[in-house]
Scaffold this motif. Structure first.
Motif, PDB file in Angstrom:
ATOM      1  N   GLU A 343     -47.317 -31.853 -47.067  1.00 16.67           N
ATOM      2  CA  GLU A 343     -48.454 -30.775 -46.998  1.00 16.67           C
ATOM      3  C   GLU A 343     -49.658 -31.581 -46.827  1.00 16.67           C
ATOM      4  O   GLU A 343     -50.673 -31.536 -45.828  1.00 16.67           O
ATOM      5  CB  GLU A 343     -48.682 -29.794 -47.895  1.00 16.67           C
ATOM      6  N   ARG A 344     -49.989 -32.598 -47.810  1.00 12.72           N
ATOM      7  CA  ARG A 344     -51.212 -33.403 -47.482  1.00 12.72           C
ATOM      8  C   ARG A 344     -51.335 -34.076 -46.326  1.00 12.72           C
ATOM      9  O   ARG A 344     -52.323 -34.410 -45.739  1.00 12.72           O
ATOM     10  CB  ARG A 344     -51.438 -34.380 -48.972  1.00 12.72           C
ATOM     11  N   MET A 345     -50.180 -34.833 -45.964  1.00  9.33           N
ATOM     12  CA  MET A 345     -49.942 -35.894 -44.805  1.00  9.33           C
ATOM     13  C   MET A 345     -50.383 -34.734 -43.279  1.00  9.33           C
ATOM     14  O   MET A 345     -51.116 -35.160 -42.459  1.00  9.33           O
ATOM     15  CB  MET A 345     -48.755 -36.188 -44.681  1.00  9.33           C
ATOM     16  N   LEU A 346     -49.827 -33.537 -43.480  1.00  5.61           N
ATOM     17  CA  LEU A 346     -49.967 -32.722 -42.135  1.00  5.61           C
ATOM     18  C   LEU A 346     -51.420 -32.397 -41.979  1.00  5.61           C
ATOM     19  O   LEU A 346     -52.107 -32.297 -41.059  1.00  5.61           O
ATOM     20  CB  LEU A 346     -49.188 -31.490 -42.247  1.00  5.61           C
ATOM     21  N   LYS A 347     -52.302 -32.090 -43.340  1.00  8.04           N
ATOM     22  CA  LYS A 347     -53.731 -31.873 -43.440  1.00  8.04           C
ATOM     23  C   LYS A 347     -54.366 -33.054 -42.941  1.00  8.04           C
ATOM     24  O   LYS A 347     -55.484 -32.830 -42.099  1.00  8.04           O
ATOM     25  CB  LYS A 347     -54.002 -31.121 -44.807  1.00  8.04           C
ATOM     26  N   ARG A 348     -54.040 -34.116 -43.465  1.00  7.35           N
ATOM     27  CA  ARG A 348     -54.774 -35.429 -42.964  1.00  7.35           C
ATOM     28  C   ARG A 348     -54.848 -35.555 -41.521  1.00  7.35           C
ATOM     29  O   ARG A 348     -55.767 -35.806 -41.213  1.00  7.35           O
ATOM     30  CB  ARG A 348     -54.246 -36.567 -43.630  1.00  7.35           C
ATOM     31  N   HIS A 349     -53.727 -35.457 -40.878  1.00  2.00           N
ATOM     32  CA  HIS A 349     -53.579 -35.526 -39.366  1.00  2.00           C
ATOM     33  C   HIS A 349     -53.759 -34.276 -38.656  1.00  2.00           C
ATOM     34  O   HIS A 349     -53.695 -34.358 -37.388  1.00  2.00           O
ATOM     35  CB  HIS A 349     -52.130 -36.078 -39.318  1.00  2.00           C
ATOM     36  N   SER A 350     -54.178 -33.161 -39.378  1.00  2.00           N
ATOM     37  CA  SER A 350     -54.345 -31.977 -38.551  1.00  2.00           C
ATOM     38  C   SER A 350     -53.303 -31.599 -37.567  1.00  2.00           C
ATOM     39  O   SER A 350     -53.527 -31.376 -36.434  1.00  2.00           O
ATOM     40  CB  SER A 350     -55.716 -32.282 -37.457  1.00  2.00           C
ATOM     41  N   MET A 351     -52.186 -31.582 -38.281  1.00  2.00           N
ATOM     42  CA  MET A 351     -51.014 -31.447 -37.425  1.00  2.00           C
ATOM     43  C   MET A 351     -50.227 -30.311 -38.150  1.00  2.00           C
ATOM     44  O   MET A 351     -50.024 -30.168 -39.107  1.00  2.00           O
ATOM     45  CB  MET A 351     -49.819 -32.711 -37.685  1.00  2.00           C
ATOM     46  N   PRO A 352     -49.745 -29.198 -36.928  1.00  2.00           N
ATOM     47  CA  PRO A 352     -49.087 -28.141 -37.489  1.00  2.00           C
ATOM     48  C   PRO A 352     -47.676 -28.305 -37.951  1.00  2.00           C
ATOM     49  O   PRO A 352     -47.100 -29.181 -37.641  1.00  2.00           O
ATOM     50  CB  PRO A 352     -49.023 -27.207 -36.143  1.00  2.00           C
ATOM     51  N   ALA A 353     -47.501 -27.784 -39.107  1.00  2.00           N
ATOM     52  CA  ALA A 353     -46.275 -27.976 -39.704  1.00  2.00           C
ATOM     53  C   ALA A 353     -44.894 -27.605 -38.814  1.00  2.00           C
ATOM     54  O   ALA A 353     -43.898 -28.597 -38.928  1.00  2.00           O
ATOM     55  CB  ALA A 353     -45.963 -27.138 -41.111  1.00  2.00           C
ATOM     56  N   ARG A 354     -44.966 -26.919 -37.862  1.00  2.00           N
ATOM     57  CA  ARG A 354     -44.025 -26.393 -36.817  1.00  2.00           C
ATOM     58  C   ARG A 354     -43.567 -27.717 -36.170  1.00  2.00           C
ATOM     59  O   ARG A 354     -42.542 -27.957 -35.281  1.00  2.00           O
ATOM     60  CB  ARG A 354     -44.074 -25.302 -35.992  1.00  2.00           C
ATOM     61  N   ALA A 355     -44.536 -28.635 -35.955  1.00  2.00           N
ATOM     62  CA  ALA A 355     -44.382 -29.887 -35.289  1.00  2.00           C
ATOM     63  C   ALA A 355     -43.652 -31.065 -35.765  1.00  2.00           C
ATOM     64  O   ALA A 355     -43.252 -32.220 -35.196  1.00  2.00           O
ATOM     65  CB  ALA A 355     -45.753 -30.438 -34.592  1.00  2.00           C
ATOM     66  N   LEU A 356     -43.335 -30.738 -37.153  1.00  2.00           N
ATOM     67  CA  LEU A 356     -42.715 -31.911 -38.002  1.00  2.00           C
ATOM     68  C   LEU A 356     -41.109 -31.231 -38.252  1.00  2.00           C
ATOM     69  O   LEU A 356     -40.955 -30.209 -38.558  1.00  2.00           O
ATOM     70  CB  LEU A 356     -43.251 -32.161 -39.472  1.00  2.00           C
ATOM     71  N   GLU A 357     -40.291 -32.377 -37.968  1.00  2.00           N
ATOM     72  CA  GLU A 357     -38.687 -31.936 -38.278  1.00  2.00           C
ATOM     73  C   GLU A 357     -38.223 -33.245 -39.019  1.00  2.00           C
ATOM     74  O   GLU A 357     -38.548 -34.166 -39.000  1.00  2.00           O
ATOM     75  CB  GLU A 357     -38.079 -32.069 -37.249  1.00  2.00           C
ATOM     76  N   LEU A 358     -37.629 -32.907 -40.232  1.00  2.00           N
ATOM     77  CA  LEU A 358     -37.200 -33.939 -41.432  1.00  2.00           C
ATOM     78  C   LEU A 358     -35.822 -33.921 -41.294  1.00  2.00           C
ATOM     79  O   LEU A 358     -35.173 -32.918 -41.477  1.00  2.00           O
ATOM     80  CB  LEU A 358     -37.710 -33.377 -42.596  1.00  2.00           C
ATOM     81  N   GLU A 359     -35.217 -35.091 -40.980  1.00  2.00           N
ATOM     82  CA  GLU A 359     -33.873 -35.347 -41.058  1.00  2.00           C
ATOM     83  C   GLU A 359     -33.153 -35.988 -42.210  1.00  2.00           C
ATOM     84  O   GLU A 359     -33.622 -36.818 -42.716  1.00  2.00           O
ATOM     85  CB  GLU A 359     -33.467 -36.282 -39.732  1.00  2.00           C
ATOM     86  N   LEU A 360     -32.062 -35.795 -42.616  1.00  2.00           N
ATOM     87  CA  LEU A 360     -31.259 -36.223 -43.692  1.00  2.00           C
ATOM     88  C   LEU A 360     -29.876 -36.363 -43.418  1.00  2.00           C
ATOM     89  O   LEU A 360     -29.373 -35.527 -42.569  1.00  2.00           O
ATOM     90  CB  LEU A 360     -31.484 -35.634 -45.281  1.00  2.00           C
ATOM     91  N   THR A 361     -29.146 -37.243 -43.826  1.00  2.00           N
ATOM     92  CA  THR A 361     -27.746 -37.606 -43.619  1.00  2.00           C
ATOM     93  C   THR A 361     -26.910 -36.486 -44.117  1.00  2.00           C
ATOM     94  O   THR A 361     -27.409 -36.097 -45.236  1.00  2.00           O
ATOM     95  CB  THR A 361     -27.241 -39.069 -43.780  1.00  2.00           C
ATOM     96  N   GLU A 362     -25.666 -36.346 -43.688  1.00  2.00           N
ATOM     97  CA  GLU A 362     -24.839 -35.293 -44.388  1.00  2.00           C
ATOM     98  C   GLU A 362     -24.241 -35.813 -45.773  1.00  2.00           C
ATOM     99  O   GLU A 362     -24.351 -34.809 -46.463  1.00  2.00           O
ATOM    100  CB  GLU A 362     -23.644 -35.120 -43.499  1.00  2.00           C
ATOM    101  N   THR A 363     -24.314 -37.161 -45.945  1.00  2.00           N
ATOM    102  CA  THR A 363     -24.001 -37.465 -47.306  1.00  2.00           C
ATOM    103  C   THR A 363     -24.981 -37.292 -48.271  1.00  2.00           C
ATOM    104  O   THR A 363     -24.520 -36.757 -49.284  1.00  2.00           O
ATOM    105  CB  THR A 363     -23.598 -38.879 -47.387  1.00  2.00           C
ATOM    106  N   VAL A 364     -26.232 -37.546 -48.035  1.00  2.00           N
ATOM    107  CA  VAL A 364     -27.385 -37.258 -48.770  1.00  2.00           C
ATOM    108  C   VAL A 364     -27.460 -35.683 -49.089  1.00  2.00           C
ATOM    109  O   VAL A 364     -27.417 -35.251 -50.093  1.00  2.00           O
ATOM    110  CB  VAL A 364     -28.642 -37.788 -48.311  1.00  2.00           C
TER     111      VAL A 364
END
Length: 509
Positions: A343-364
C-alpha cells in the motif's frame, strides 16, 4: 647417554619455541652449552644432566597444569585466543548477577580459504582490526576459532550489551578489500546471557556459539546453478550483494496478450543482472544464488518498487489499462505487514492498485495457503490482483484454490510446448482451461513459442498468452512501443482461414 642428551636438548628447545618464556630460553641456552662443551662427559658423570632433565620434566608438568591460563595470541591477528577469554569469564567478580557474551562468525572465511588462503587471511585480519578498534577497551575480545570472535561484556546490563553488539555487527558489514577481491562480509551472531546462575567459562562460551544465527539463509543452491567452481560462485555472491548499490539490476517486461480483445493487457516484470565483472548473467544462474544466500526479500522489494515506478508512467503513454505482474518469494509472503508495504509503495508512485498483479508459484501458494489467507484478503481489498504461476507442476492438491482467491492461473510452459502434438499436454491444458472457467478465474498460457501452439490453445478457449511467439522480454520503451502497435498484435492473434492458409504455405516453402 647420547640418546638422553639429544632428547633433553629437543625437549628444552621445544619448550623455548612454544612458551617463549625468558627463564626457559636461558635454560635451553645453558643446556645447549653443556651438550656442546668438550667436557660434556664430565657433566654426565657428575649427574648434572640427569638432574637438569628431571628439573625440566617438573617444569613441563607444572606449565601444562596451568597452560590453559597462559595469555596466548592468535598467530594471524594477534588477538587473544579463547584461553584468555575463558580465564576472564572464570575470574569475574561475585557481583556479576547479569553477564553477556557475544560471538561473531565470519561466514565467508572457510569458503574463501578453500581457494584463496591469502585473501582469507587478509579478510580475517581486517575484521579483527575493525572489532578491536570499535569495541570498548574495557571489553575482553578474543579470536576463539579460525573465523569466530567473542566479546565478553562482563556485568554490562543486557540492554546496553545488546545495543553495543548490534551496532558492532552493523558496522562490520562495510566493504572489505582482500587482495583482489572486493567483499561484503556476511556474519552469524550469537549472544548468551547469564542471569542468576554462574556458568563456567567453557559452558558460557558453548552457549554463545550454540546461539549463532545466520542472516543468509539455510543451505547452498541446488544443482540447477550452473557455476563451475566454488571460487566463481563465491565471487558471484559478492557481486550480487553489491548489485543494487551499483545499479546493475534492471527489469524487462514480457507482454501479456489478450487474444479476445486483440491487445496487450499487461506485462511480467523480469529481473536481469548486468554485472560489471561478469557481463549479462543468466537468471538461471543468479536467481538460485539470490535465494540461497538470503537475498530474496531484499531483491524482491527492489523489483516491486522498480516495477511500480515504471508502470505508474504507462498511462502517460496512452496505455492506462495495463497491469504489471511481479513475482513474490516465500519470504515476502512471510511478512505479516506485506500488504502495508504494498500500500505504501502504491501511494509513493501514485499507482492504482488495479494496475498491480502479484504472482506466486503453486508450491508456495499450496505450502502457505493456511498462513496467508488473511494476507490475501487484505491485498485483494486494496484492489491488487493475485495470480498463480507454473500451474500444474507444483502440488497435487487443489484445496488451496478454495482457501485462496486467485484472479489468474498461468499454465506452465511444460504443458504448452508442442501442445498441438502432445495428447497428454492437450488433456492437461483443456482441464486447466475448464477449471478456470468454472472458478471464474482467467487462464494464461505461458511459454507460447509457436503459432501452432497458440492456435490449438485458442481453439480450446484460452484467451491470454505470454511467450516468444508474441514477444521476447522487452526494455521499457520497447514494451510500450509493442503495446501501442495494435495492427501488429492483431496480426499475431489472427487464426482465420486466410492466416491458416498462409501458415500452411510457410511450412511448404
Amino acid at each position: 647417554m647420547a640418546i638422553t642428551l639429544v632428547f633433553t636438548l629437543i625437549l628444552a628447545l621445544s619448550i623455548w619455541i612454544v612458551l617463549r618464556e625468558r627463564a626457559i630460553r636461558v635454560l635451553a641456552d645453558r643446556l645447549e652449552t653443556i651438550v656442546n662443551a668438550p667436557d660434556r662427559q664430565d657433566h654426565a658423570k657428575s649427574g648434572a644432566l640427569p638432574r637438569l632433565s628431571n628439573a625440566i620434566g617438573i617444569m613441563v608438568a607444572q606449565l601444562a597444569s596451568v597452560g590453559h591460563r597462559l595469555p596466548q595470541r592468535h598467530p594471524i591477528t594477534g588477538m587473544a585466543t579463547r584461553e584468555l577469554l575463558i580465564d576472564a569469564i572464570d575470574t569475574r567478580g561475585p557481583g556479576h548477577s547479569e553477564s553477556c557474551l557475544g560471538v561473531i562468525e565470519v561466514l565467508d572465511f572457510d569458503r574463501l580459504c578453500a581457494f584463496d588462503a591469502q585473501s582469507a587471511e587478509q579478510l580475517i585480519k581486517a575484521i579483527a582490526t575493525r572489532i578491536t578498534d570499535m569495541v570498548n577497551s574495557s571489553r575482553v575480545v578474543a579470536q576463539i576459532d579460525r573465523g569466530r570472535f567473542a566479546i565478553w561484556f562482563g556485568a554490562t546490563p543486557m540492554s546496553d550489551a545488546r545495543a553495543e553488539f548490534d551496532a558492532l555487527l552493523y558496522a562490520l558489514q562495510n566493504r572489505v578489500t582482500a587482495d583482489t577481491i572486493d567483499l561484503l562480509p556476511q556474519f552469524a551472531c550469537g549472544l548468551a546471557i547469564e542471569q542468576g546462575e554462574r556458568l563456567p567459562g567453557t559452558e558460557f562460551l558453548a552457549r554463545a556459539i550454540a546461539a549463532l544465527v545466520s542472516g543468509t539463509g539455510d543451505g547452498a543452491a541446488d544443482g540447477d546453478v550452473r557455476i563451475v567452481s566454488a571460487k566463481q560462485r563465491f565471487v558471484f555472491e559478492q557481486g550480487l550483494r553489491q548489485a543494487i548499490a551499483r545499479h546493475e539490476f534492471r527489469l524487462v517486461y514480457q507482454p501479456f496478450v489478450n487474444a479476445d480483445e486483440e491487445r496487450v493487457s499487461g506485462g511480467e516484470a523480469l529481473l536481469r543482472w548486468a554485472s560489471a565483472e561478469h557481463g549479462d548473467v543468466p537468471p538461471t544462474t543468479f536467481i538460485p544464488i539470490v535465494e540461497a544466500v538470503g537475498m530474496a526479500e531484499e531483491v524482491g522489494m527492489w523489483v516491486l518498487n522498480e516495477a511500480c515506478d515504471e508502470a505508474a508512467r504507462w498511462p502517460f503513454s496512452g496505455l492506462s489499462d495495463l497491469k504489471v505482474a511481479v513475482n513474490l518469494s516465500a519470504l515476502q509472503l512471510g511478512r505479516g505487514d506485506f500488504d502495508a508495504v504494498v500500500e505504501r509503495m502504491l501511494k509513493r508512485h501514485s499507482m492504482p492498485a488495479r494496475a498491480l498483479e502479484l504472482e506466486l508459484t503453486e508450491t508456495v501458494a499450496a505450502g502457505k495457503s493456511l498462513g496467508i489467507g488473511n494476507l490475501f484478503q487484505r491485498l485483494r481489498a486494496l484492489g491488487v490482483s493475485m495470480s498463480i504461476d507454473d500451474f500444474g507442476t507444483g502440488f497435487s492438491s487443489l484445496s488451496y484454490l478454495k482457501n485462496l482467491k486467485f484472479d489468474k492461473l498461468k499454465i506452465d510452459r511444460e504443458f504448452v510446448t508442442d501442445v498441438h502434438r502432445q495428447r497428454d499436454s492437450q488433456a492437461i491444458c483443456q482441464s486447466i482451461i475448464a477449471l478456470g472457467r468454472g472458478l471464474g478465474i482467467e487462464v494464461l498460457a505461458e511459454g507460447v513459442e509457436q503459432w501452432d501452439e497458440f492456435a490449438w490453445l485458442r481453439r480450446y478457449g484460452c484467451a491470454l498468452y505470454q511467450g516468444y511467439y508474441f514477444s521476447k522480454p522487452l526494455m521499457p520503451r520497447e514494451f510500450l512501443a509493442f503495446a501501442s502497435d495494435k495492427d501488429h498484435i492483431r496480426s499475431l492473434v489472427e487464426v482465420g482461414p486466410t492466416t491458416l492458409k498462409n501458415r500452411i504455405n510457410e511450412h511448404m516453402t
